[in-house]
Scaffold this motif. Structure first.
Motif, PDB file in Angstrom:
ATOM      1  N   PRO A   1      45.896  42.714  10.489  1.00 28.42           N
ATOM      2  CA  PRO A   1      45.336  41.755  11.424  1.00 28.42           C
ATOM      3  C   PRO A   1      43.710  42.047  11.384  1.00 28.42           C
ATOM      4  O   PRO A   1      42.381  43.150  10.595  1.00 28.42           O
ATOM      5  N   ARG A   2      42.813  41.363  11.635  1.00 29.92           N
ATOM      6  CA  ARG A   2      41.270  40.982  11.858  1.00 29.92           C
ATOM      7  C   ARG A   2      40.446  41.822  12.382  1.00 29.92           C
ATOM      8  O   ARG A   2      41.124  42.188  14.047  1.00 29.92           O
ATOM      9  N   PRO A   3      39.338  42.618  12.723  1.00 30.05           N
ATOM     10  CA  PRO A   3      38.824  43.443  12.946  1.00 30.05           C
ATOM     11  C   PRO A   3      38.456  42.278  14.170  1.00 30.05           C
ATOM     12  O   PRO A   3      37.446  41.543  14.120  1.00 30.05           O
ATOM     13  N   LEU A   4      38.272  42.850  15.956  1.00 26.17           N
ATOM     14  CA  LEU A   4      37.990  42.109  16.494  1.00 26.17           C
ATOM     15  C   LEU A   4      35.861  42.330  16.365  1.00 26.17           C
ATOM     16  O   LEU A   4      35.488  43.168  16.472  1.00 26.17           O
ATOM     17  N   LYS A   5      35.777  40.859  16.980  1.00 28.80           N
ATOM     18  CA  LYS A   5      34.281  40.474  16.361  1.00 28.80           C
ATOM     19  C   LYS A   5      33.494  41.605  18.202  1.00 28.80           C
ATOM     20  O   LYS A   5      32.166  41.951  17.808  1.00 28.80           O
ATOM     21  N   ASN A   6      34.132  40.897  19.049  1.00 26.45           N
ATOM     22  CA  ASN A   6      34.045  42.099  20.766  1.00 26.45           C
ATOM     23  C   ASN A   6      34.888  43.194  21.073  1.00 26.45           C
ATOM     24  O   ASN A   6      35.560  43.099  20.611  1.00 26.45           O
ATOM     25  N   LYS A   7      34.034  44.080  21.285  1.00 25.77           N
ATOM     26  CA  LYS A   7      34.545  45.179  21.881  1.00 25.77           C
ATOM     27  C   LYS A   7      35.488  45.116  23.184  1.00 25.77           C
ATOM     28  O   LYS A   7      34.968  44.419  23.689  1.00 25.77           O
ATOM     29  N   LEU A   8      36.861  45.577  23.395  1.00 28.64           N
ATOM     30  CA  LEU A   8      37.325  45.416  24.511  1.00 28.64           C
ATOM     31  C   LEU A   8      37.103  46.652  25.289  1.00 28.64           C
ATOM     32  O   LEU A   8      36.458  47.354  25.149  1.00 28.64           O
ATOM     33  N   PRO A   9      36.897  46.039  26.359  1.00 30.67           N
ATOM     34  CA  PRO A   9      36.381  46.506  27.814  1.00 30.67           C
ATOM     35  C   PRO A   9      37.193  47.475  27.638  1.00 30.67           C
ATOM     36  O   PRO A   9      38.355  47.645  27.359  1.00 30.67           O
ATOM     37  N   PRO A  10      36.442  49.448  28.181  1.00 30.48           N
ATOM     38  CA  PRO A  10      37.162  50.351  28.110  1.00 30.48           C
ATOM     39  C   PRO A  10      38.539  50.192  29.445  1.00 30.48           C
ATOM     40  O   PRO A  10      38.142  49.663  30.526  1.00 30.48           O
ATOM     41  N   LEU A  11      39.854  50.718  29.360  1.00 32.20           N
ATOM     42  CA  LEU A  11      40.738  50.633  30.640  1.00 32.20           C
ATOM     43  C   LEU A  11      40.604  51.053  31.633  1.00 32.20           C
ATOM     44  O   LEU A  11      39.490  52.808  31.588  1.00 32.20           O
ATOM     45  N   SER A  12      40.144  50.965  32.648  1.00 32.81           N
ATOM     46  CA  SER A  12      40.264  51.575  33.856  1.00 32.81           C
ATOM     47  C   SER A  12      40.336  53.716  34.157  1.00 32.81           C
ATOM     48  O   SER A  12      40.091  53.857  34.641  1.00 32.81           O
ATOM     49  N   GLN A  13      41.884  53.798  33.237  1.00 34.64           N
ATOM     50  CA  GLN A  13      42.163  54.901  33.638  1.00 34.64           C
ATOM     51  C   GLN A  13      41.946  55.661  32.115  1.00 34.64           C
ATOM     52  O   GLN A  13      42.689  55.128  30.972  1.00 34.64           O
ATOM     53  N   GLU A  14      41.434  56.712  32.214  1.00 29.45           N
ATOM     54  CA  GLU A  14      40.778  56.964  30.936  1.00 29.45           C
ATOM     55  C   GLU A  14      42.061  58.130  30.720  1.00 29.45           C
ATOM     56  O   GLU A  14      41.773  58.862  29.567  1.00 29.45           O
ATOM     57  N   ASP A  15      42.510  58.671  31.371  1.00 33.82           N
ATOM     58  CA  ASP A  15      42.882  60.104  31.514  1.00 33.82           C
ATOM     59  C   ASP A  15      44.568  59.634  31.625  1.00 33.82           C
ATOM     60  O   ASP A  15      45.293  60.600  32.133  1.00 33.82           O
ATOM     61  N   ILE A  16      45.203  58.373  30.566  1.00 31.40           N
ATOM     62  CA  ILE A  16      46.302  58.200  30.867  1.00 31.40           C
ATOM     63  C   ILE A  16      47.040  59.358  29.728  1.00 31.40           C
ATOM     64  O   ILE A  16      46.921  59.582  28.390  1.00 31.40           O
ATOM     65  N   ASP A  17      48.221  59.818  30.480  1.00 33.25           N
ATOM     66  CA  ASP A  17      48.743  60.495  29.643  1.00 33.25           C
ATOM     67  C   ASP A  17      49.745  60.178  29.111  1.00 33.25           C
ATOM     68  O   ASP A  17      50.697  61.181  30.227  1.00 33.25           O
ATOM     69  N   ILE A  18      50.993  59.712  28.670  1.00 28.90           N
ATOM     70  CA  ILE A  18      52.050  58.970  28.769  1.00 28.90           C
ATOM     71  C   ILE A  18      53.086  59.964  28.283  1.00 28.90           C
ATOM     72  O   ILE A  18      54.400  60.308  29.130  1.00 28.90           O
ATOM     73  N   GLY A  19      52.914  60.778  27.797  1.00 31.90           N
ATOM     74  CA  GLY A  19      53.889  62.062  26.951  1.00 31.90           C
ATOM     75  C   GLY A  19      54.279  63.331  28.671  1.00 31.90           C
ATOM     76  O   GLY A  19      54.752  63.766  28.773  1.00 31.90           O
ATOM     77  N   GLU A  20      52.627  63.468  28.920  1.00 30.20           N
ATOM     78  CA  GLU A  20      52.810  64.281  30.185  1.00 30.20           C
ATOM     79  C   GLU A  20      53.700  63.311  31.594  1.00 30.20           C
ATOM     80  O   GLU A  20      54.397  64.129  32.085  1.00 30.20           O
ATOM     81  N   ASN A  21      53.981  62.363  31.129  1.00 24.71           N
ATOM     82  CA  ASN A  21      54.921  61.381  32.647  1.00 24.71           C
ATOM     83  C   ASN A  21      55.919  61.589  32.242  1.00 24.71           C
ATOM     84  O   ASN A  21      57.170  61.590  32.832  1.00 24.71           O
ATOM     85  N   ILE A  22      56.048  61.076  30.636  1.00 22.88           N
ATOM     86  CA  ILE A  22      57.492  61.459  30.665  1.00 22.88           C
ATOM     87  C   ILE A  22      58.489  62.769  30.759  1.00 22.88           C
ATOM     88  O   ILE A  22      59.443  62.582  30.771  1.00 22.88           O
ATOM     89  N   THR A  23      57.178  63.478  30.791  1.00 20.92           N
ATOM     90  CA  THR A  23      57.100  64.754  30.926  1.00 20.92           C
ATOM     91  C   THR A  23      58.046  65.346  32.335  1.00 20.92           C
ATOM     92  O   THR A  23      59.026  65.816  33.432  1.00 20.92           O
ATOM     93  N   ARG A  24      56.913  64.517  33.134  1.00 21.22           N
ATOM     94  CA  ARG A  24      56.937  65.160  34.255  1.00 21.22           C
ATOM     95  C   ARG A  24      58.465  64.395  35.364  1.00 21.22           C
ATOM     96  O   ARG A  24      59.404  64.714  36.048  1.00 21.22           O
ATOM     97  N   TYR A  25      58.353  63.088  34.910  1.00 19.54           N
ATOM     98  CA  TYR A  25      59.535  62.241  35.318  1.00 19.54           C
ATOM     99  C   TYR A  25      60.838  62.679  35.011  1.00 19.54           C
ATOM    100  O   TYR A  25      62.324  62.199  35.309  1.00 19.54           O
ATOM    101  N   ARG A  26      60.932  63.382  33.635  1.00 20.80           N
ATOM    102  CA  ARG A  26      62.709  64.059  32.852  1.00 20.80           C
ATOM    103  C   ARG A  26      62.577  65.108  33.633  1.00 20.80           C
ATOM    104  O   ARG A  26      63.540  65.374  34.361  1.00 20.80           O
ATOM    105  N   LYS A  27      61.940  66.434  34.260  1.00 17.32           N
ATOM    106  CA  LYS A  27      61.937  66.822  34.427  1.00 17.32           C
ATOM    107  C   LYS A  27      62.913  66.896  36.219  1.00 17.32           C
ATOM    108  O   LYS A  27      63.659  67.496  36.902  1.00 17.32           O
ATOM    109  N   GLN A  28      62.168  66.190  36.773  1.00 22.76           N
ATOM    110  CA  GLN A  28      62.076  65.939  38.290  1.00 22.76           C
ATOM    111  C   GLN A  28      63.422  65.062  38.505  1.00 22.76           C
ATOM    112  O   GLN A  28      64.362  65.492  39.752  1.00 22.76           O
TER     113      GLN A  28
END
Length: 132
Positions: free
Chosen positions: A2-29
């Motif tokens: 893939p070619r590099p993007l010319k424009n930078k993508l805007p940052p995601l609104s949630q910078e503290d997303i931790d998918i691993g923590e979400n998996i752990t949380r719901y597995r334990k629930q």
């Protein structure tokens, strides 16, 4: 490649997303161990551990499989939707509850009555009757 993007993508609104923590949380629930979740999905416990710690990134198929096994939306696992937070349940208690639910009704009633008496003896009032 893939070619590099010319424009930078805007940052995601949630910078503290931790998918691993979400998996752990719901597995334990759900009251599941890593081994149980892995068996349900058809992968190894090591891979579940790697997903939860962030050592391995999830692909689309695994996101779907995890969301189905954990009974939450893919968006919730990815941290896009608000966290579906339930009060955390001890894994040991959850496993024991599953075993109790598999007993015949008569044995369930007897065991719940014993638990109610133990709670009463500890000064805790049981809000549900043992007849449920």
């Amino acid at each position: 490649m893939p070619r590099p993007l010319k424009n930078k993508l805007p940052p995601l609104s949630q910078e503290d997303i931790d998918i691993g923590e979400n998996i752990t949380r719901y597995r334990k629930q759900k009251g599941l161990t890593q081994v149980q979740l892995a068996a349900q999905i058809g992968i190894t416990q090591k891979l579940i551990s790697d997903y939860e710690t962030g050592r391995v990134r999830l692909n689309a198929e695994m996101i779907i499989r995890l969301s189905q096994a954990l009974e939450v939306s893919s968006d919730t696992i990815l941290g896009i939707s608000p966290v579906e937070d339930a009060s955390p349940v001890s894994l040991k208690i959850s496993q024991r509850m599953r075993k109790i639910e598999s007993l015949p009704p008569f044995d369930q009633k007897a065991l719940l009555k014993t638990i109610d008496n133990a709670l009463k003896g500890a000064g805790m009032d049981s809000s549900n009757s043992s007849g449920e």
